[in-house]
Design a protein around this motif. Structure first.
Motif, PDB file in Angstrom:
ATOM      1  N   SER A   1       0.903  -1.270  -0.055  1.00  0.00           N
ATOM      2  CA  SER A   1       0.011   0.172   0.060  1.00  0.00           C
ATOM      3  C   SER A   1       0.887   1.158  -0.171  1.00  0.00           C
ATOM      4  CB  SER A   1      -1.201   0.056   1.210  1.00  0.00           C
ATOM      5  OG  SER A   1      -1.669  -1.086   1.028  1.00  0.00           O
TER       6      SER A   1
ATOM      7  N   VAL B   1      -4.172   4.437  -1.215  1.00  0.00           N
ATOM      8  CA  VAL B   1      -4.223   3.166  -1.631  1.00  0.00           C
ATOM      9  C   VAL B   1      -5.020   2.416  -0.381  1.00  0.00           C
ATOM     10  CG1 VAL B   1      -3.113   0.896  -2.378  1.00  0.00           C
ATOM     11  CG2 VAL B   1      -2.556   3.134  -3.318  1.00  0.00           C
TER      12      VAL B   1
ATOM     13  N   ALA C   1      -5.637  -1.473   0.720  1.00  0.00           N
ATOM     14  CA  ALA C   1      -5.737  -2.808   0.569  1.00  0.00           C
ATOM     15  C   ALA C   1      -6.486  -3.547   1.562  1.00  0.00           C
ATOM     16  CB  ALA C   1      -4.297  -3.535   0.694  1.00  0.00           C
TER      17      ALA C   1
ATOM     18  N   ASP D   1      -4.716  -8.961  -2.170  1.00  0.00           N
ATOM     19  CA  ASP D   1      -4.588  -7.693  -2.735  1.00  0.00           C
ATOM     20  C   ASP D   1      -3.237  -7.860  -3.979  1.00  0.00           C
ATOM     21  OD1 ASP D   1      -3.165  -5.086  -3.444  1.00  0.00           O
ATOM     22  OD2 ASP D   1      -5.388  -4.451  -2.582  1.00  0.00           O
TER      23      ASP D   1
ATOM     24  N   TRP E   1       0.312  -6.525  -3.137  1.00  0.00           N
ATOM     25  CA  TRP E   1       0.980  -6.986  -1.919  1.00  0.00           C
ATOM     26  C   TRP E   1       1.478  -8.454  -2.423  1.00  0.00           C
ATOM     27  CZ3 TRP E   1       2.453  -5.373   2.851  1.00  0.00           C
ATOM     28  CH2 TRP E   1       1.727  -4.112   3.239  1.00  0.00           C
TER      29      TRP E   1
ATOM     30  N   TRP F   1      -3.995   0.690   4.777  1.00  0.00           N
ATOM     31  CA  TRP F   1      -4.555   1.984   4.170  1.00  0.00           C
ATOM     32  C   TRP F   1      -3.321   2.804   4.112  1.00  0.00           C
ATOM     33  CZ3 TRP F   1      -9.559   3.015   7.334  1.00  0.00           C
ATOM     34  CH2 TRP F   1     -10.117   1.922   7.603  1.00  0.00           C
ATOM     35  N   SER F   2      -2.783   3.313   3.136  1.00  0.00           N
ATOM     36  CA  SER F   2      -1.776   4.292   3.130  1.00  0.00           C
ATOM     37  C   SER F   2      -2.091   5.644   2.351  1.00  0.00           C
ATOM     38  CB  SER F   2      -0.501   3.577   2.403  1.00  0.00           C
ATOM     39  OG  SER F   2       0.697   4.469   2.534  1.00  0.00           O
TER      40      SER F   2
ATOM     41  N   ALA G   1       0.585   5.218   7.090  1.00  0.00           N
ATOM     42  CA  ALA G   1      -0.192   4.293   6.801  1.00  0.00           C
ATOM     43  C   ALA G   1      -0.851   3.559   8.080  1.00  0.00           C
ATOM     44  CB  ALA G   1       0.505   2.957   5.956  1.00  0.00           C
TER      45      ALA G   1
END
Length: 142
Positions: free
Chosen positions: A76, A87, A89, A95, A98, A114-115, A130
């Protein structure tokens, strides 16, 4: 949460180091959100990731991130830095972003990440922020 925002803004205004500020931010986020892990990565001029202090990740995991090149399939954070947008995931195990990086984070019991990019005034990506979760989940409105 407002108290944390004020604390971080005061640290910035006082000229605290980036490392001290990210350390405080990460530790406080992890206290406020039990079960969540936080990371802040700096992106250098060559597009390489550099973890900043504060996360509760083991040193072995942090070392895997050091010097990693950003890209569309680099978890992410690497993807958020590459695309310059958030982004999420929702399920790290499945995902596609990844595929090459999932095993170490799954071994830590983390299932979603989440980033968001951290950008300067001109929009250049300076780093990423993140949140990692122990359950599969995506962002949603509160």
């Amino acid at each position: 949460m407002l108290h944390l925002q004020n604390t971080i803004l005061e640290m910035i205004a006082r000229g605290e180091t980036l490392e001290a500020t990210t350390d405080r931010l990460s530790q406080q986020i992890e206290k406020l959100l039990p079960g969540v892990r936080c990371s802040v990565l700096r992106v250098d001029g060559n597009g390489l990731l550099h973890p900043l202090p504060g996360s509760s990740f083991p040193n072995e995991y942090v070392a895997l991130l050091e010097g990693l090149m950003i890209g569309p399939l680099v978890g992410s954070c690497g993807s958020a830095a590459y695309f310059g947008k958030a982004v999420a995931a929702k399920d790290i195990a499945t995902d596609p972003g990844w595929v090459s990086f999932k095993e170490p984070v799954l071994a830590l019991g983390l299932k979603a990440c989440w980033s968001s990019p951290i950008c300067d005034a001109e929009g250049a990506v300076l780093g990423t922020f993140a949140l990692y979760f122990t359950e599969k989940r995506g962002p949603h409105a509160s």
